[in-house]
Design a protein around this motif. Structure first.
Motif, PDB file in Angstrom:
ATOM      1  N   ASP A 132      52.477  35.936  31.034  1.00  0.00           N
ATOM      2  CA  ASP A 132      53.893  35.808  30.915  1.00  0.00           C
ATOM      3  C   ASP A 132      53.959  34.318  30.082  1.00  0.00           C
ATOM      4  OD1 ASP A 132      54.943  37.856  31.773  1.00  0.00           O
ATOM      5  OD2 ASP A 132      55.282  36.778  33.801  1.00  0.00           O
ATOM      6  N   ASP A 133      53.272  33.345  30.252  1.00  0.00           N
ATOM      7  CA  ASP A 133      53.392  32.280  29.477  1.00  0.00           C
ATOM      8  C   ASP A 133      52.929  32.469  27.989  1.00  0.00           C
ATOM      9  OD1 ASP A 133      50.714  32.323  29.591  1.00  0.00           O
ATOM     10  OD2 ASP A 133      50.318  30.362  30.666  1.00  0.00           O
ATOM     11  N   GLY A 134      52.812  33.426  27.272  1.00  0.00           N
ATOM     12  CA  GLY A 134      52.410  33.672  26.063  1.00  0.00           C
ATOM     13  C   GLY A 134      50.907  33.648  25.799  1.00  0.00           C
ATOM     14  N   THR A 135      50.126  33.112  26.915  1.00  0.00           N
ATOM     15  CA  THR A 135      48.507  33.256  26.575  1.00  0.00           C
ATOM     16  C   THR A 135      47.965  34.585  26.491  1.00  0.00           C
ATOM     17  OG1 THR A 135      48.789  31.229  27.975  1.00  0.00           O
ATOM     18  CG2 THR A 135      46.505  32.259  27.519  1.00  0.00           C
ATOM     19  N   LEU A 147      43.152  34.717  36.799  1.00  0.00           N
ATOM     20  CA  LEU A 147      44.519  35.242  36.423  1.00  0.00           C
ATOM     21  C   LEU A 147      45.619  35.353  37.311  1.00  0.00           C
ATOM     22  CD1 LEU A 147      43.473  38.548  34.269  1.00  0.00           C
ATOM     23  CD2 LEU A 147      44.225  36.128  33.409  1.00  0.00           C
ATOM     24  N   PRO A 148      46.974  35.462  37.223  1.00  0.00           N
ATOM     25  CA  PRO A 148      47.823  35.584  38.074  1.00  0.00           C
ATOM     26  C   PRO A 148      47.716  36.979  38.890  1.00  0.00           C
ATOM     27  CG  PRO A 148      48.801  34.818  36.180  1.00  0.00           C
ATOM     28  CD  PRO A 148      47.661  35.248  35.879  1.00  0.00           C
ATOM     29  N   ARG A 149      48.011  36.740  40.215  1.00  0.00           N
ATOM     30  CA  ARG A 149      47.579  38.179  40.865  1.00  0.00           C
ATOM     31  C   ARG A 149      48.485  39.316  40.250  1.00  0.00           C
ATOM     32  NH1 ARG A 149      45.603  39.680  45.828  1.00  0.00           N
ATOM     33  NH2 ARG A 149      45.189  37.521  46.353  1.00  0.00           N
ATOM     34  N   TRP A 150      49.779  39.138  40.269  1.00  0.00           N
ATOM     35  CA  TRP A 150      50.590  40.108  40.188  1.00  0.00           C
ATOM     36  C   TRP A 150      50.530  40.605  38.705  1.00  0.00           C
ATOM     37  CZ3 TRP A 150      54.306  39.941  36.303  1.00  0.00           C
ATOM     38  CH2 TRP A 150      54.749  38.720  35.819  1.00  0.00           C
ATOM     39  N   LYS A 151      50.038  40.033  37.531  1.00  0.00           N
ATOM     40  CA  LYS A 151      49.913  40.425  36.401  1.00  0.00           C
ATOM     41  C   LYS A 151      48.502  41.510  36.428  1.00  0.00           C
ATOM     42  CE  LYS A 151      51.503  39.746  32.493  1.00  0.00           C
ATOM     43  NZ  LYS A 151      52.375  40.572  32.077  1.00  0.00           N
ATOM     44  N   CYS A 152      47.548  41.253  37.369  1.00  0.00           N
ATOM     45  CA  CYS A 152      46.439  42.200  37.092  1.00  0.00           C
ATOM     46  C   CYS A 152      46.147  42.921  38.043  1.00  0.00           C
ATOM     47  CB  CYS A 152      45.064  41.164  37.070  1.00  0.00           C
ATOM     48  SG  CYS A 152      45.106  39.993  38.273  1.00  0.00           S
ATOM     49  N   GLU A 153      47.065  43.160  39.292  1.00  0.00           N
ATOM     50  CA  GLU A 153      46.925  44.137  40.370  1.00  0.00           C
ATOM     51  C   GLU A 153      46.920  45.532  39.627  1.00  0.00           C
ATOM     52  OE1 GLU A 153      49.702  43.847  43.571  1.00  0.00           O
ATOM     53  OE2 GLU A 153      48.442  42.626  44.643  1.00  0.00           O
ATOM     54  N   GLN A 154      47.823  45.808  38.940  1.00  0.00           N
ATOM     55  CA  GLN A 154      47.857  47.484  38.273  1.00  0.00           C
ATOM     56  C   GLN A 154      46.417  47.560  37.415  1.00  0.00           C
ATOM     57  OE1 GLN A 154      50.589  49.112  38.883  1.00  0.00           O
ATOM     58  NE2 GLN A 154      49.705  50.949  37.902  1.00  0.00           N
ATOM     59  N   LEU A 155      45.925  46.475  36.889  1.00  0.00           N
ATOM     60  CA  LEU A 155      44.594  46.984  36.249  1.00  0.00           C
ATOM     61  C   LEU A 155      43.497  47.090  37.139  1.00  0.00           C
ATOM     62  CD1 LEU A 155      44.757  44.440  33.136  1.00  0.00           C
ATOM     63  CD2 LEU A 155      45.223  46.679  33.036  1.00  0.00           C
ATOM     64  N   ILE A 156      43.591  46.258  38.325  1.00  0.00           N
ATOM     65  CA  ILE A 156      42.578  46.662  39.185  1.00  0.00           C
ATOM     66  C   ILE A 156      42.726  47.678  39.835  1.00  0.00           C
ATOM     67  CG2 ILE A 156      41.999  45.687  41.805  1.00  0.00           C
ATOM     68  CD1 ILE A 156      42.794  42.701  40.931  1.00  0.00           C
ATOM     69  N   ARG A 157      43.928  48.440  40.090  1.00  0.00           N
ATOM     70  CA  ARG A 157      43.998  49.697  40.547  1.00  0.00           C
ATOM     71  C   ARG A 157      43.322  50.774  39.854  1.00  0.00           C
ATOM     72  NH1 ARG A 157      49.864  49.558  41.929  1.00  0.00           N
ATOM     73  NH2 ARG A 157      49.782  47.550  42.772  1.00  0.00           N
ATOM     74  N   GLN A 158      43.718  50.355  38.288  1.00  0.00           N
ATOM     75  CA  GLN A 158      43.276  51.445  37.229  1.00  0.00           C
ATOM     76  C   GLN A 158      41.628  51.335  37.077  1.00  0.00           C
ATOM     77  OE1 GLN A 158      45.488  50.434  33.965  1.00  0.00           O
ATOM     78  NE2 GLN A 158      47.590  51.375  34.866  1.00  0.00           N
ATOM     79  N   GLY A 159      40.944  50.308  37.823  1.00  0.00           N
ATOM     80  CA  GLY A 159      39.758  50.203  37.595  1.00  0.00           C
ATOM     81  C   GLY A 159      39.307  49.352  36.408  1.00  0.00           C
ATOM     82  N   VAL A 160      40.314  48.740  35.541  1.00  0.00           N
ATOM     83  CA  VAL A 160      39.645  47.750  34.546  1.00  0.00           C
ATOM     84  C   VAL A 160      39.202  46.572  35.062  1.00  0.00           C
ATOM     85  CG1 VAL A 160      40.631  46.800  32.428  1.00  0.00           C
ATOM     86  CG2 VAL A 160      41.474  49.064  33.191  1.00  0.00           C
ATOM     87  N   LEU A 161      39.817  45.933  36.185  1.00  0.00           N
ATOM     88  CA  LEU A 161      39.371  44.966  36.672  1.00  0.00           C
ATOM     89  C   LEU A 161      38.850  44.977  38.053  1.00  0.00           C
ATOM     90  CD1 LEU A 161      42.176  42.605  35.463  1.00  0.00           C
ATOM     91  CD2 LEU A 161      39.908  42.813  34.231  1.00  0.00           C
TER      92      LEU A 161
END
Length: 166
Positions: A132-135, A147-161
């Motif tokens: 969100d901060d543009g990084t 990383l911020p938890r809320w930004k990467c939770e979906q990627l964790i569920r998809q198996g990317v992270l």
């Protein structure tokens, strides 16, 4: 399918016995009632099975997000995939309607977070990921990030992270 075939056979036998019972054979009434009870039981079992499948498909939306893995989708019928897509659209419409301008993503933070940032490891090459901060972060296989938890939770569920527990 087996239960449906059994129901079809019971129904056909009942139809022939009903026509005979109308012509005067009263002794068939008990057999007709028994078959009818069997039909109702099978109907209840099939409905319970289908309802359980729908509950599981609904849970898949919350677990995997709006895109199901091919391995799971392969085992679903066309009607189940259609139901999943309608549920997905309905949930998205609801989430856009609450929470102000941007909406509210209810699929995030299913479990209460212990911290706002987590350490994650990338399991496969994903590409650029913007916070969100543009990084912009490049997610490459075996790279680690904080990383911020809320930004990467979906990627964790998809198996990317993968969440690294210290």
């Amino acid at each position: 399918r087996q239960a449906l075939e059994e129901m079809r056979a019971l129904y056909e036998r009942n139809q022939t016995d009903v026509s005979e019972a109308k012509s005067g054979r009263a002794d068939l009434i008990f057999l007709i009632r028994f078959r009818h009870c069997c039909l109702l039981r099978n109907q209840r079992c099939i409905l319970a099975y289908l309802y359980d499948r729908l509950l599981r498909i609904r849970a898949l939306r919350w677990e995997y997000g709006s895109i199901l893995p091919n391995a799971i989708q392969f085992h679903m019928s066309a009607e189940e995939v259609e139901w999943f897509n309608r549920y997905k659209k309905s949930l998205a419409t609801y989430m856009r309607s609450v929470g102000g301008e941007e909406g509210l993503d209810l699929t995030q933070d299913i479990k209460p977070p212990k911290s706002l940032y987590i350490e994650v490891r990338c399991l496969r090459d994903y590409g650029e990921f913007e916070i969100d901060d543009g990084t912009t972060i490049l997610l490459k296989k075996n790279s680690q990030h904080f990383l911020p938890r809320w930004k990467c939770e979906q990627l964790i569920r998809q198996g990317v992270l993968e969440h690294i527990l210290s």
